[in-house]
Motif scaffolding. Structure first.
Motif, short mmCIF file in Angstrom:
data_model
loop_
_atom_site.label_atom_id
_atom_site.label_comp_id
_atom_site.label_asym_id
_atom_site.label_seq_id
_atom_site.Cartn_x
_atom_site.Cartn_y
_atom_site.Cartn_z
N ILE A 108 0.71 -1.35 0.02
CA ILE A 108 0.05 0.18 0.08
C ILE A 108 1.01 1.32 0.05
O ILE A 108 1.88 1.30 0.59
CB ILE A 108 -0.99 -0.21 1.24
N SER A 109 0.41 2.28 -0.79
CA SER A 109 1.27 3.59 -0.73
C SER A 109 0.34 4.58 -1.14
O SER A 109 -0.98 4.14 -1.49
CB SER A 109 2.18 3.51 -1.81
N ARG A 161 -4.92 0.03 10.51
CA ARG A 161 -5.91 -0.73 10.13
C ARG A 161 -6.68 -1.22 11.32
O ARG A 161 -5.97 -1.37 12.31
CB ARG A 161 -5.04 -2.30 9.48
N LYS A 162 -7.84 -1.11 11.29
CA LYS A 162 -8.92 -1.48 12.32
C LYS A 162 -9.77 -2.82 12.04
O LYS A 162 -10.23 -2.93 10.98
CB LYS A 162 -9.50 -0.10 13.20
N PRO A 163 -10.39 -3.54 12.99
CA PRO A 163 -9.92 -3.42 14.38
C PRO A 163 -8.68 -3.50 14.85
O PRO A 163 -7.79 -4.45 14.07
CB PRO A 163 -10.94 -4.17 15.37
N GLY A 164 -8.02 -3.28 15.90
CA GLY A 164 -6.72 -3.39 16.49
C GLY A 164 -5.75 -2.33 16.38
O GLY A 164 -4.75 -2.23 16.89
N TYR A 165 -6.11 -1.32 15.32
CA TYR A 165 -5.07 -0.15 15.24
C TYR A 165 -3.75 -0.36 15.08
O TYR A 165 -2.89 0.08 15.54
CB TYR A 165 -5.54 0.64 16.49
N ALA A 166 -3.65 -1.26 14.13
CA ALA A 166 -2.39 -1.60 13.57
C ALA A 166 -1.83 -0.43 12.55
O ALA A 166 -2.34 -0.21 11.58
CB ALA A 166 -2.23 -3.10 12.83
N LEU A 181 0.74 0.74 10.12
CA LEU A 181 1.18 0.55 8.82
C LEU A 181 2.04 1.72 7.90
O LEU A 181 1.08 2.66 7.39
CB LEU A 181 0.12 -0.30 7.74
N PRO A 182 3.13 1.89 8.02
CA PRO A 182 4.12 1.13 8.80
C PRO A 182 4.22 1.43 10.00
O PRO A 182 3.71 2.50 10.45
CB PRO A 182 5.75 1.41 8.09
N PHE A 196 1.42 -5.12 3.99
CA PHE A 196 0.81 -5.94 5.00
C PHE A 196 0.18 -7.30 4.55
O PHE A 196 -0.01 -7.48 3.39
CB PHE A 196 -0.49 -5.06 5.55
N SER A 197 -0.37 -8.26 5.56
CA SER A 197 -1.00 -9.23 5.26
C SER A 197 -1.88 -9.54 6.34
O SER A 197 -1.91 -9.08 7.35
CB SER A 197 -0.20 -10.66 5.10
N LEU A 198 -3.15 -10.45 5.91
CA LEU A 198 -4.13 -10.53 6.90
C LEU A 198 -4.14 -12.00 7.39
O LEU A 198 -4.28 -12.77 6.50
CB LEU A 198 -5.50 -10.00 6.20
#
Length: 188
Positions: free
Chosen positions: A82-83, A103-108, A110-111, A128-130
């Protein structure tokens, strides 16, 4: 224009091609089909050669735009890139502020830690990966931004304006591609 799930054939069979999952450039209103504004301070404005997204008077990390990743038909255990390009408005009294995708949920983030964005166009990019444990339908992604002059960890800081353009999510096609796919993309 907004492009969803388009790809082109590689130049050679052993040359992996990138599959475009989402491409947003804000040149027309099609971006609104996938991205949602957090409030009315988010608008599209002219910026030299074209249109960009302006987030005026940002008051919190999540102020800007968000997309539901489940709508993009992403897959578990696939690496996505992603950019986006971002820049601070000339009126912002800081040399740089960190921005990132969240990224949510979790509020990760990136980067992790973000990228210092200045008054010049700066690329924010990461992969990222899921994992299988994640429910794809519940996932969302937004552009997060650092607070300006906060007085505490909970303080959103002073309002400021930033710009976003050219958001791109891709995945690499593994191995040789045997079928030709038209470079004409689905335009919404």
């Amino acid at each position: 224009p907004l492009v969803v799930a388009a790809s082109a054939a590689p130049a050679a069979a052993d040359d992996p091609e990138v599959e475009v999952v989402l491409s947003t450039d804000f040149e027309d209103a099609s971006w609104e089909d996938v991205w949602q504004k957090s409030n009315e301070s988010v608008t599209v404005v002219e910026d030299g050669d074209g249109h960009v997204l302006q987030v005026a008077d940002r008051e919190a990390d999540y102020i800007g735009i968000e997309t539901k990743l489940g709508a993009l038909e992403l897959e578990h255990d696939v690496v996505y890139n992603i950019s986006a390009r971002a820049k601070l408005a000339e009126t912002v009294e800081a040399d740089s502020l960190n921005m990132r995708f969240v990224r949510k949920p979790g509020y990760a983030w990136l980067p992790d830690g973000g990228v210092p964005v200045t008054h010049e166009w700066t690329e924010i990019s990461t992969s990222f990966s899921l994992p299988p444990s994640v429910n794809l339908a519940d996932l969302a992604l937004y552009v997060g931004s650092e607070a300006l002059n906060p007085t505490s960890a909970e303080d959103p800081g002073d309002p400021y304006t930033y710009f976003i353009d050219d958001i791109l999510i891709t995945k690499a096609v593994e191995g040789p591609v045997t079928s030709m796919i038209s470079a004409t993309a689905l335009q919404l």
